[in-house]
Design an enzyme around this catalytic site. Sequence first.
Site, short mmCIF file in Angstrom:
data_model
loop_
_atom_site.label_atom_id
_atom_site.label_comp_id
_atom_site.label_asym_id
_atom_site.label_seq_id
_atom_site.Cartn_x
_atom_site.Cartn_y
_atom_site.Cartn_z
N LYS A 76 0.89 -1.18 0.00
CA LYS A 76 0.00 0.00 0.00
C LYS A 76 0.92 1.21 0.00
O LYS A 76 1.29 1.74 1.05
CB LYS A 76 -0.91 -0.04 1.23
C1 LIG Z 1 -6.61 0.43 -3.89
C2 LIG Z 1 -7.29 -0.13 -2.69
N1 LIG Z 1 -7.91 -1.32 -2.78
C3 LIG Z 1 -8.53 -1.87 -1.74
C4 LIG Z 1 -8.61 -1.23 -0.52
C5 LIG Z 1 -9.30 -1.89 0.63
O1 LIG Z 1 -8.38 -2.32 1.57
P1 LIG Z 1 -8.73 -2.40 3.11
O2 LIG Z 1 -9.94 -3.23 3.22
O3 LIG Z 1 -7.55 -3.03 3.73
O4 LIG Z 1 -8.97 -1.01 3.56
C6 LIG Z 1 -8.00 0.02 -0.37
C7 LIG Z 1 -8.03 0.72 0.90
O5 LIG Z 1 -7.11 0.65 1.64
C8 LIG Z 1 -7.32 0.58 -1.47
O6 LIG Z 1 -6.74 1.77 -1.38
#
Ligand SMILES: Cc1ncc(COP(=O)(O)O)c(C=O)c1O
Length: 317
Positions: free
Chosen positions: A159
């Site tokens: 991330k």
């Molecule tokens: C590109 C992306 N996909 C998916 C998610 C969902 O991830 P999470 O459930 O860990 O927040 C996020 C958010 O963090 C994101 O930025």
Amino acid sequence: MAFTKTEKIWHNGKFVNWDDAKIHVLAHVVSYGSAVFEGIRCYNTPKGPAIFRLREHTQRLFNSAHIYRMDIPFTPDEIFQASLDLVRVNKMGACYLRPVVLRGYGSMGVNPEGCPIEVYLACWEWEKYLGDEAQSIGVDVCVSTWNRPAPNTLPQMAKAAANYMNSQLIRLEAKVNGYVEGIALDVNGYVSEGSGENVFLALNGTLITPPLANSPLPGITRHTVMTICRELNIPVVEQIIPREMLYIANELFFCGTAVEITPIRSVDRIPIGDGMRGPLTKRIQEEFFGVVNGTKPDRQHWLAPVGVPSPAGVPVR
Ligand SMILES: Cc1ncc(COP(=O)(O)O)c(C=O)c1O
């Protein structure tokens, strides 16, 4: 989205005033996007504020840093504890937490050697990410003309701030064209995810989500939804999704920390199912919100109590 300042931000082990949490314009991160981060929610429960899946978010932060050869000068346990302290020090109830690990000011050039690793943790109250009614009536989305980055370009299991340049293209294009959000395909034309959320569809009673090989972020809410499905005996599989399967799905929803679980009622102006939230989506939402708000048993130990009574004392919804 507007947001309101809180009092303190945690920086490298100390709390500083919100307005003092600053970086230099020539910090490495500004030119080269060299940061990894998290987005985490804290919920009000009857027993006080509790952070949802803090352990897993902390682990993903360290994984993201590891991929980019960033050595975080703290242990996961220290970041875990600092996150709880952050909410307590700011006297927050339900809020959003943003840990950021970045390469700071020290040298110039792509090679980051000589730039210190800086760790910040901030929190604030955040309004509904895709609008107030999105979670009950659903949102209208499009398939983006932008693809997610190809494998072995920008690693999607991290991330990382730089990934969100791609997300911004998806989100802004959708908005300009009158949609709430865009769903991006991967480099081969298969469904990947939204600009900031994972996607699930329901077809003939089975929930389907793209595998990590289609370049979505390994979402923690995605994992939560899969676990809830198994507990509720709803079949769930990771499977390659061709674009057109979106249109013929019985139900479709986004999931993520920001959107939580948000139904999608149309894609490219084609109604999904009955054009409203479907029964499986509603069941999963009820279970999810019951657990995060502390009104259903936390069987998986997903909630980390902050340790003080919540100021508001009531669940967020
Ligand atoms: C590109 C992306 N996909 C998916 C998610 C969902 O991830 P999470 O459930 O860990 O927040 C996020 C958010 O963090 C994101 O930025």
